[in-house]
Write an enzyme that holds these catalytic residues in place. Structure first.
Site, mmCIF file in Angstrom:
data_model
loop_
_atom_site.group_PDB
_atom_site.id
_atom_site.type_symbol
_atom_site.label_atom_id
_atom_site.label_comp_id
_atom_site.label_asym_id
_atom_site.label_seq_id
_atom_site.Cartn_x
_atom_site.Cartn_y
_atom_site.Cartn_z
ATOM 1 N N ASP A 175 0.848 -1.188 0.000
ATOM 2 C CA ASP A 175 0.000 0.000 0.000
ATOM 3 C C ASP A 175 0.885 1.240 0.000
ATOM 4 O O ASP A 175 1.899 1.300 0.726
ATOM 5 C CB ASP A 175 -0.901 -0.016 1.249
ATOM 6 N N ASN A 183 -2.557 12.860 -2.935
ATOM 7 C CA ASN A 183 -3.510 13.331 -3.936
ATOM 8 C C ASN A 183 -4.023 14.723 -3.593
ATOM 9 O O ASN A 183 -4.202 15.574 -4.478
ATOM 10 C CB ASN A 183 -4.692 12.358 -4.039
ATOM 11 N N ASP A 192 -1.749 9.529 -10.098
ATOM 12 C CA ASP A 192 -1.721 8.459 -11.102
ATOM 13 C C ASP A 192 -0.295 8.140 -11.533
ATOM 14 O O ASP A 192 0.083 6.976 -11.692
ATOM 15 C CB ASP A 192 -2.557 8.868 -12.323
ATOM 16 N N GLU A 218 -4.743 2.438 -4.077
ATOM 17 C CA GLU A 218 -3.283 2.494 -3.971
ATOM 18 C C GLU A 218 -2.688 1.182 -3.473
ATOM 19 O O GLU A 218 -1.533 1.145 -3.039
ATOM 20 C CB GLU A 218 -2.880 3.638 -3.038
#
Length: 305
Positions: A175, A183, A192, A218
């Site tokens: 993760d 983000n 991304d 993620e």
């Protein structure tokens, strides 16, 4: 390639000559059993078969070909001196695509082969597109890694094989740390790009026999056949180091850089009845890594020691 099957040597020669004049490679068989063996070995595009033959007759050969699952389509032309409507229907119902009455007219056979080429080409194109669509359905469009659908298929097969042969395997759930804040700070486009970079690192760290999947959001999952827990841990430590060396700035993380955490579980023959239990232990180990401060690898609690 065209396979011609006929127990009459004269008819076989006429058919072979007509096929070769049409520009096709030609195989010949003198009976149905020989034709079936040659079909299995060479997988011809077209089979031109007599109805009445020793061994497998033409109808039995048609049924055998149609019963065999294959990616590419075989076009079947039935040669028959029995031109009644019932005989024609019996041949088509057995799997033939067309029929030609005897004595064989080379022009008629040439015309049938032209049709056969169009049909087999169409089926080849469709098979290609089905393969492409199948690959797309099993690929994560963002990272290019395998997706959950492919994971479910692969893990089910690996678990069954490992149970049967008493082999170990490991799962590593990974993760990206503090990804929501990444983000929020840098935007989803940057997020991304970060996911692609992490996915590429994990794919590079994996062996050719390993599977790397985007599990969702993620999260990534590594499926490691015939891998010990310690071997998996060593590999994941190298992967974590490789992610750190990407030097992706993350002002919202304690380290100031983007990092990942990983949790590892191991399948133990005779202990895990289902793959889901191994997956659940990897998820629990990942939670332990997060709780311990992130940017680390943890083993499933029940596997320590």
């Amino acid at each position: 390639m065209v396979l011609v099957a006929d127990d009459d040597p004269g008819s076989l020669l006429v058919a072979k000559a007509a096929v070769e004049r049409s520009g096709h490679d030609c195989l010949t068989a003198g009976n149905g059993d020989e034709a079936w063996a040659m079909y299995l070995e060479h997988q011809p595009d077209v089979v031109v078969t007599d109805w009445m033959m020793p061994g497998l007759d033409g109808l039995a050969l048609c049924r055998a070909i149609r019963a065999r699952a294959a990616d590419l389509y075989t076009y079947i032309v039935l040669l028959t001196s029995q031109g009644s409507r019932n005989d024609v229907l019996a041949g088509l119902e057995a799997g033939a695509d067309d029929y030609v009455t005897k004595p064989l007219d080379p022009f008629v056979l040439h015309a049938r082969l032209l049709v056969a080429r169009r049909v087999t080409t169409l089926h080849a194109d469709l098979a290609h597109y089905r393969k492409v669509l199948s690959q797309q359905a099993r690929t994560d469009p963002l990272t290019g890694l395998n997706n959950r659908l492919k994971l479910n298929e692969d893990l089910e097969q690996l678990h069954a094989r490992s149970q049967r042969y008493q082999e170990e395997y490991c799962l590593a759930m990974c993760d990206v740390d503090n990804f929501k804040s990444y983000n929020d700070i840098y935007g989803h486009q940057a997020g991304d790009l970060a996911l692609r970079a992490v996915g590429a690192v994990l794919a590079k760290a994996a062996r050719s026999s390993d599977g790397v999947y985007r599990y969702g959001g993620e999260e990534f999952l590594l499926v490691l056949p015939k891998q010990s827990q310690q071997g998996a841990k060593d590999m994941l430590k190298r992967a974590l180091h490789a992610v750190r060396t990407l030097d992706i700035i993350h002002s919202g993380a304690p380290t100031g850089h983007l990092t990942i955490s990983a949790g590892i579980s191991a399948f133990t023959p005779g202990l895990h009845a289902e793959a889901d239990s191994v997956l659940g232990e990897a998820d629990a180990a990942l939670y332990a890594a997060k709780s311990a401060g992130r940017n680390r690898v943890e083993l499933a609690p029940e596997r320590r020691g």
